[in-house]
Enzyme design. Sequence first.
Site, short mmCIF file in Angstrom:
data_model
loop_
_atom_site.label_atom_id
_atom_site.label_comp_id
_atom_site.label_asym_id
_atom_site.label_seq_id
_atom_site.Cartn_x
_atom_site.Cartn_y
_atom_site.Cartn_z
N GLY A 34 0.82 -1.21 0.00
CA GLY A 34 0.00 0.00 0.00
C GLY A 34 0.85 1.26 0.00
N GLY A 39 5.58 4.63 -8.66
CA GLY A 39 6.35 3.41 -8.89
C GLY A 39 5.43 2.21 -8.93
CG HIS A 40 3.53 1.00 -5.37
ND1 HIS A 40 3.60 2.06 -4.51
CD2 HIS A 40 4.29 0.02 -4.82
CE1 HIS A 40 4.36 1.75 -3.47
NE2 HIS A 40 4.79 0.52 -3.63
N GLY A 153 9.42 -4.64 -8.51
CA GLY A 153 10.31 -3.54 -8.87
C GLY A 153 11.77 -3.92 -8.73
CD GLN A 159 10.48 -7.26 -2.09
OE1 GLN A 159 10.36 -7.03 -0.90
NE2 GLN A 159 9.84 -6.56 -3.02
CB SER A 191 10.95 4.99 -1.31
OG SER A 191 10.77 4.43 -0.03
CB SER A 192 6.00 4.28 1.12
OG SER A 192 6.78 3.15 1.42
P1 AMP Z 1 6.26 -2.05 -1.45
O1 AMP Z 1 4.78 -1.82 -1.32
O2 AMP Z 1 7.07 -0.82 -1.16
O3 AMP Z 1 6.72 -3.26 -0.72
O4 AMP Z 1 6.52 -2.32 -2.98
C1 AMP Z 1 5.71 -3.12 -3.78
C2 AMP Z 1 6.37 -3.32 -5.11
O5 AMP Z 1 6.59 -2.05 -5.73
C3 AMP Z 1 7.75 -3.98 -4.99
O6 AMP Z 1 7.90 -4.93 -6.05
C4 AMP Z 1 8.70 -2.82 -5.16
O7 AMP Z 1 9.95 -3.20 -5.68
C5 AMP Z 1 7.93 -1.94 -6.15
N1 AMP Z 1 8.39 -0.56 -6.09
C6 AMP Z 1 8.59 0.20 -4.99
N2 AMP Z 1 9.09 1.41 -5.33
C7 AMP Z 1 9.21 1.41 -6.68
C8 AMP Z 1 9.67 2.39 -7.64
N3 AMP Z 1 10.11 3.58 -7.28
N4 AMP Z 1 9.63 2.03 -8.95
C9 AMP Z 1 9.19 0.81 -9.35
N5 AMP Z 1 8.74 -0.14 -8.49
C10 AMP Z 1 8.75 0.16 -7.17
#
Ligand code: AMP
Length: 310
Positions: A34, A39-40, A153, A159, A191-192
């Site tokens: 969430g 990016g998401h 990502g 990961q 990034s969040s």
């Molecule tokens: P998270 O919710 O932060 O755990 O991320 C969920 C997915 O979004 C993971 O596969 C991350 O690698 C990807 N992600 C997070 N930040 C970015 C970004 N800036 N660009 C592309 N994918 C991202």
Amino acid sequence: MSALAVVHRAEELRDRLARARGAGQRIGFVPTMGALHAGHRSLVARAVAETDLVVVSVFVNPLQFDDPTDLEAYPRTLAADTAVVAGAGGHLVFAPSVEELYPGFPTPPAITVHVAGLTDRYEGAARPGHFDGVATVVTKLLALVGPCRAYFGRKDAQQLAVVRRLVAELLLPAEIVACPTVREPDGLALSSRNGRLVGDQRRAATALYRAIRAASDLLAAQPATRAEVQAAMAEVLGREPAIDVDYVDVVDPETFVPVDPPAGDVDVIVAARLGAVRLLDALPVTVPPPLQRSAPVADAAPATPLSPHR
Ligand code: AMP
């Protein structure tokens, strides 16, 4: 399917996906915690372009947090997240409760997944238990979603390696798709956690991107050892007093073992702290063979820039 639906129960998700598959639809899956940003959104948009029914999971996974304060502080913004998924053309949001995925929580689950070896280093060493939590929840989600294309990502490079390994070894019916990092115009990876940067930290944080670019430029220009790559990155980061470096390295993208001298496809990786905020970045680089040293480096271009209107 047209309008977006939000599903909280595993059983309902399984039923909907079984119906979709019965109608010949290909499933795209984007696992997230969430607090969705551009990016998401790029992962969802890619899944929408490549599959027929796109499900986005929104689940703050308690198992992957080594710090209870960090878990508590993690943003929970389901209404806004649902709007992001709808805007990107996604079809289903799966937002389970903690008890739905971990019956009996907070009693530890009887089954967890440990990916040996490649989780010993870097993020695995910095955050004990983190990758067991990631591997466990991704395994559960992929088992629930079933045959699919799953989008991850490249920013979270280790990961990605962990997920690829568990899918390969557990024979999970998912095709893993690695997606480029979406960045701010100044290079900072979205990034969040960026919202927690204060004062000059936000500007200083761009040094992570400058460091991985310095490494990729060096590898493109001349033969370099691992130590020389690390020195080039440390030099860039060292110019920012606000930054505490955890690690800089050049590794095999599958095993996360350092590559010395770097050759072929490698990942350049960095983790650093700015005050209480810990940031990661990574860049895949193809090191040219010596004779082609002047040729451009594949995939070293700045990943998708975040255009101003987004
Ligand atoms: P998270 O919710 O932060 O755990 O991320 C969920 C997915 O979004 C993971 O596969 C991350 O690698 C990807 N992600 C997070 N930040 C970015 C970004 N800036 N660009 C592309 N994918 C991202």
